[in-house]
Design a protein around this motif. Structure first.
Motif, PDB file in Angstrom:
ATOM      1  N   GLY A 222       0.804  -1.201   0.000  1.00 53.70           N
ATOM      2  CA  GLY A 222       0.000   0.000   0.000  1.00 53.70           C
ATOM      3  C   GLY A 222       0.836   1.249   0.000  1.00 53.70           C
ATOM      4  O   GLY A 222       2.074   1.212  -0.031  1.00 53.70           O
ATOM      5  N   ARG A 240      -4.007   3.887   1.057  1.00 59.19           N
ATOM      6  CA  ARG A 240      -4.446   3.038  -0.047  1.00 59.19           C
ATOM      7  C   ARG A 240      -3.702   1.717   0.071  1.00 59.19           C
ATOM      8  O   ARG A 240      -2.477   1.697   0.226  1.00 59.19           O
ATOM      9  CB  ARG A 240      -4.125   3.704  -1.386  1.00 59.19           C
ATOM     10  CG  ARG A 240      -4.548   2.913  -2.613  1.00 59.19           C
ATOM     11  CD  ARG A 240      -4.068   3.621  -3.867  1.00 59.19           C
ATOM     12  NE  ARG A 240      -4.590   4.971  -3.963  1.00 59.19           N
ATOM     13  CZ  ARG A 240      -4.071   5.912  -4.728  1.00 59.19           C
ATOM     14  NH1 ARG A 240      -2.986   5.660  -5.448  1.00 59.19           N
ATOM     15  NH2 ARG A 240      -4.609   7.116  -4.765  1.00 59.19           N
ATOM     16  N   GLU A 242      -3.886  -2.875  -0.837  1.00 58.80           N
ATOM     17  CA  GLU A 242      -4.519  -4.014  -1.507  1.00 58.80           C
ATOM     18  C   GLU A 242      -3.744  -5.266  -1.141  1.00 58.80           C
ATOM     19  O   GLU A 242      -2.517  -5.266  -1.103  1.00 58.80           O
ATOM     20  CB  GLU A 242      -4.531  -3.818  -3.019  1.00 58.80           C
ATOM     21  CG  GLU A 242      -5.236  -4.923  -3.783  1.00 58.80           C
ATOM     22  CD  GLU A 242      -5.318  -4.638  -5.277  1.00 58.80           C
ATOM     23  OE1 GLU A 242      -5.887  -5.462  -6.006  1.00 58.80           O
ATOM     24  OE2 GLU A 242      -4.790  -3.586  -5.695  1.00 58.80           O
ATOM     25  N   ASP A 253      -9.272   2.346   0.236  1.00 55.89           N
ATOM     26  CA  ASP A 253      -8.806   3.637  -0.266  1.00 55.89           C
ATOM     27  C   ASP A 253      -9.579   4.714   0.487  1.00 55.89           C
ATOM     28  O   ASP A 253     -10.804   4.777   0.407  1.00 55.89           O
ATOM     29  CB  ASP A 253      -9.058   3.758  -1.769  1.00 55.89           C
ATOM     30  CG  ASP A 253      -8.414   5.000  -2.372  1.00 55.89           C
ATOM     31  OD1 ASP A 253      -7.853   5.807  -1.611  1.00 55.89           O
ATOM     32  OD2 ASP A 253      -8.474   5.156  -3.599  1.00 55.89           O
TER      33      ASP A 253
END
Length: 661
Positions: A222, A240, A242, A253
């Motif tokens: 991230g 942010r 993932e 996000d």
């Protein structure tokens, strides 16, 4: 007079000169003194202030510095001290279990204003770190190892204006949240970390994340805002990321409000995985072993005051799919004070049972059951105690089976103290309505189930829409069901069930072809099938099925029309999914060219075998063949069925004539 004033002014001048000289000497001493000689004293003083052991293995240097050109002229010229040290470490709290050190660095370079130290305040204008490692821990008593004082208002405060680092490793251990995460952090290329507070770029660092959250392994990458904003109050921190949480793919996000004392998070959240059940290790929310799912929505995490604090997780305006099913709604998850609580409102256009609880041949990790239809996926009541839940469900269609679809389903679902209830449970089907309740008690090894269901006004022709012959039929069904059982799957619950099923059909009509085919009246059936079917008047139809130990006995199952009475007897073994039924027709009028004989239905739910009883059928066929040798016309005599005197109601078998043979 002037002579009298001259002496004090000279004294004051000499005092100021002496003070200036002293300042210059002190400043020179700071700059020229070998501070490694004072290292033991400095380390001891720092250890006393922090109430933690401090180690400095490298060189120490203390000197004066000026601010960077980005500062205003007035602040740039203010005196500040610059301390550099190598191989620095700060010990952990005595109660901590995350290791011996709170923090360490290969090198530290800090500039600070000396005057605020008189007020126990560190005004750090510049902080540069190399090879920094930090371990933050919060224990079950909610003590924090990065707080050097347990008082609400620490004696020392700090403010950091600029921070620069090459790489930092951070470990965060939180026992109340059951979390142990490691972050490997580096600045984004070309992004300065040494910027003024409130002038931070949106994204300034990148991180690799690994560790554990509850029972789920976590791996992610991230980006985030400046690392400095994690330390100072009042920041709005962009984030942010993932990665994988257990077996679920997740992406977020959004922003964290005041991450130093986290007050709120606002994040866009998307999740997808092979089954909803994979969410349990990370959330503690019990969900079924479903088909693949995907969901997205807005996640708000709000921290409310109190001891302990209440964490309010809200997954708002979420949408998603499970297999071919869809869902949408809002959810609230309360954590931190007592038993975790889940409140959810879910809506759906189409929900399929095959998506929520897959068939035996597609259930994840489940042994296949050959030739079985009833779902055998095992529920896990041991997990039902993880939280309390209230779920309000409404939809447009719920496909219980491919050809059994409920309209406008609605249910209030509650989970409390390992008892899962659906009460009330409502739906429409075949033009009628049904209402009832289902309770699953998971407080013992085997779930105890109780089902109550009442149905009113179901239309006969809409129950079998795929049969063209039923389209002209009419009549309504009213019925009820009461069942109880024990087991950790639907198959086991039905296999041990006790209870009853009852139904009755009001006066109407039904397809003659269906009745003729059931009675094997070949000539009429063929004529009706290939030329023109007609409807016969239906006087009544009843079903009274009693179930004990998973054995369903046909106490009474009859269809009475103007032409015939058809009775069904026998047993259905719900545990073995085996059929052993006999269909006995009684004609009310003379039939020619009839092989009317009881039908048998055997085999399994998935492969039923329908045939005629061989004894009566063989006897009639043999008699017809023998007579054909004597007189061809006489051969039809055994195929003639005389009518019986049968009342036009559905009384028990003792009240009607004996079956024709």
């Amino acid at each position: 007079m002037r002579g009298r004033l001259r002496l004090p002014l000279m004294v004051l001048g000499w005092m100021l000169a002496a003070l200036a000289a002293l300042v210059l000497v002190a400043a020179a001493a700071v700059a020229w003194f070998d501070w490694n000689l004072a290292k033991p004293w400095i380390v001891a003083r720092l250890s006393a202030v922090l109430e933690r052991p401090v180690w400095v293995e490298g060189d120490i240097a203390l000197g004066w510095s000026r601010g960077p050109d980005s500062e205003s002229r007035a602040t740039r010229l203010l005196p500040r001290l610059r301390l550099t040290a190598g191989k620095v470490a700060v010990g952990n709290a005595a109660w901590a279990r995350s290791g011996p050190l709170l923090a360490s660095a290969d090198a530290i370079d800090v500039s600070f204003s000396p005057l605020p130290l008189l007020h126990k305040h560190w005004l750090i204008t510049d902080l540069r770190l190399s090879g920094a490692v930090v371990v933050m821990e919060r224990d079950s008593d909610r003590r924090k190892n990065w707080r050097f004082s347990q008082s609400e208002e620490p004696a020392w405060s700090y403010d950091i204006h600029r921070l620069e680092f090459d790489r930092a490793r951070l470990r965060y251990v939180d026992l109340p949240l059951d979390m142990d995460l490691a972050f490997d952090i580096s600045p984004l290329p070309g992004t300065p970390q040494g910027v003024l507070k409130n002038d931070t770029p949106d994204l300034a660092i990148s991180a690799r994340l690994s560790g554990r959250y509850k029972e789920a392994e976590v791996k992610a990458t991230g980006q985030g805002g400046a690392l400095l904003d994690l330390l100072n109050d009042g920041a709005l921190y962009p984030l942010r990321a993932e990665g994988q949480v257990g077996r679920v793919h997740a992406a977020i996000d959004g922003t964290l409000s005041n991450p130093h004392r986290l007050a709120r998070a606002d994040l866009k959240l998307s999740l997808d995985g092979a089954t909803l059940a994979d969410l349990y290790p990370a959330t503690g929310v019990l969900l079924p072993q479903s088909q693949a799912f995907r969901t997205q929505g807005q996640l708000a995490i709000i921290r409310e005051g109190g001891k302990p604090a209440l964490w309010d997780w809200r997954y708002q305006r979420f949408t998603g799919t499970v297999g071919q099913s869809d869902f949408a709604g809002d959810a609230q998850y309360l954590l931190g004070q007592g038993q975790p609580r889940l409140r959810t409102t879910v809506r759906s256009r189409l929900m399929r049972m095959a998506d929520i609880v897959p068939a035996n041949d597609s259930a994840k990790g489940e042994r296949k059951r050959a030739d079985k239809l009833l779902p055998a996926h095992a529920f896990e009541p041991g997990r039902w105690g993880a939280l309390d839940a209230e779920i309000s469900f409404s939809g447009e269609q719920f496909a219980l089976l491919p050809k059994l679809v409920w309209q406008d389903p609605a249910a209030e679902i509650r989970l409390k103290d390992k008892v899962l209830s659906f009460d009330p449970l409502r739906f429409s089907m075949a033009g009628g309505k049904a209402e009832g309740s289902l309770v699953l008690d998971g407080r013992q090894d085997k779930i105890r189930s109780r089902l109550r269901l009442d149905a009113q006004g179901l239309q006969v022709k809409r129950l079998f829409p795929e049969l063209a012959a039923m389209q002209a039929s009419f009549g309504r069904i009213n019925g009820s069901a009461e069942l109880s059982g024990a087991g950790n799957s639907i198959a086991d619950m039905l296999g041990t069930a006790d209870g009853k099923l009852q139904a009755e059909v009001s006066e109407g009509s039904i397809s003659q072809f269906i009745l003729e085919a059931a009675g094997l009246n070949l000539a009429d059936a063929v004529f009706a099938r290939f030329y023109k079917d007609k409807q016969v008047r239906l006087h009544c139809a009843v079903a009274d099925v009693r179930i004990a130990g998973g054995q369903a006995d046909m106490k009474r199952f009859a269809v009475n029309t103007e032409d015939a009475l058809i009775e069904v007897g026998g047993r259905v073994d719900l545990a073995r999914e085996a059929l052993d039924l006999v269909i006995r027709p009684h004609t009310k009028r003379l039939r020619v060219l009839s092989l009317r004989s009881p039908l048998t239905v055997k085999g399994s739910f998935s492969h039923p075998l329908i045939g005629a009883e061989s004894g009566p059928l063989a006897a009639r066929a043999g008699a017809a063949a023998a007579l054909a040798l004597v007189a061809p016309l006489a051969a039809v005599v055994p195929l003639i069925t005389p009518g019986e005197d049968i009342p036009d109601d559905c009384r028990p078998p003792a009240a009607v004539g004996t079956p024709a043979r």
